[in-house]
Scaffold this motif. Structure first.
Motif, PDB file in Angstrom:
ATOM      1  N   LEU A  64       0.823  -1.207   0.000  1.00  0.00           N
ATOM      2  CA  LEU A  64       0.000   0.000   0.000  1.00  0.00           C
ATOM      3  C   LEU A  64       0.859   1.260   0.000  1.00  0.00           C
ATOM      4  CD1 LEU A  64      -2.875  -0.989   2.421  1.00  0.00           C
ATOM      5  CD2 LEU A  64      -2.995  -0.692  -0.042  1.00  0.00           C
ATOM      6  N   LEU A  67       1.775   1.622  -3.601  1.00  0.00           N
ATOM      7  CA  LEU A  67       0.598   1.957  -4.404  1.00  0.00           C
ATOM      8  C   LEU A  67       0.129   3.392  -4.172  1.00  0.00           C
ATOM      9  CD1 LEU A  67      -1.494   0.710  -6.357  1.00  0.00           C
ATOM     10  CD2 LEU A  67      -2.868   0.171  -4.360  1.00  0.00           C
ATOM     11  N   THR A  68       0.176   3.861  -2.917  1.00  0.00           N
ATOM     12  CA  THR A  68      -0.322   5.203  -2.598  1.00  0.00           C
ATOM     13  C   THR A  68       0.796   6.244  -2.503  1.00  0.00           C
ATOM     14  OG1 THR A  68      -0.189   4.853  -0.212  1.00  0.00           O
ATOM     15  CG2 THR A  68      -2.255   4.246  -1.313  1.00  0.00           C
ATOM     16  N   LEU A  71       1.140   7.850   1.020  1.00  0.00           N
ATOM     17  CA  LEU A  71       0.024   8.551   1.659  1.00  0.00           C
ATOM     18  C   LEU A  71      -0.706   7.683   2.691  1.00  0.00           C
ATOM     19  CD1 LEU A  71      -1.458  10.564  -1.326  1.00  0.00           C
ATOM     20  CD2 LEU A  71      -0.075  11.396   0.569  1.00  0.00           C
ATOM     21  N   ILE A  72      -0.509   6.382   2.632  1.00  0.00           N
ATOM     22  CA  ILE A  72      -1.115   5.486   3.620  1.00  0.00           C
ATOM     23  C   ILE A  72      -0.540   5.750   5.016  1.00  0.00           C
ATOM     24  CG2 ILE A  72       0.525   3.589   3.332  1.00  0.00           C
ATOM     25  CD1 ILE A  72      -3.243   3.153   3.698  1.00  0.00           C
TER      26      ILE A  72
END
Length: 125
Positions: A64, A67-68, A71-72
């Motif tokens: 994650l 992927l982000t 920002l996670i």
């Protein structure tokens, strides 16, 4: 030891500011002495949660992060603040976070204030 004390006190000040600004973060202790002890105790709990649990959560959420684009981290910090609130309740501390959105805003404020205090009070040995 100096690093630990400076970090704990800056986290305590950041938690106090977040409780002052965000309406869903409650510091319900009476009197400034009791509030001070409560905030320092919550900062210690927050430090333990971030030291023990946050690395494991970050490891399992590594895809994650990619992927982000990182920002996670804000969501993970909010979850750590909610976990601190839960642990504080079990330790009978007068600190409560009422939901995810106050935790998200509070974790952002705590990050900014503690970052600023770490810049102001350089604690290198």
């Amino acid at each position: 030891m100096k690093h630990f004390v400076v970090k704990t006190l800056s986290n305590a000040a950041a938690i106090w500011v977040a409780a002052w600004i965000v309406s869903g973060i409650d510091l319900t202790a009476d009197g400034w002495q009791h509030k001070t002890v409560t905030v320092i105790s919550v900062a210690l709990v927050f430090g333990v949660v971030n030291w023990l649990i946050k690395p494991v959560v970050k490891l399992f959420s590594l895809p994650l992060f990619v992927l982000t684009l990182g920002l996670i981290t804000f969501v993970i910090n909010a979850l750590m603040l909610l976990l601190t609130s839960w642990a504080s309740g079990h330790l009978h501390l007068d600190f409560n976070v009422t939901g995810f959105w106050p935790a998200l805003l509070g974790s952002l404020i705590i990050s900014l204030v503690s970052w600023g205090l770490h810049l102001a009070f350089d604690d290198e040995d």
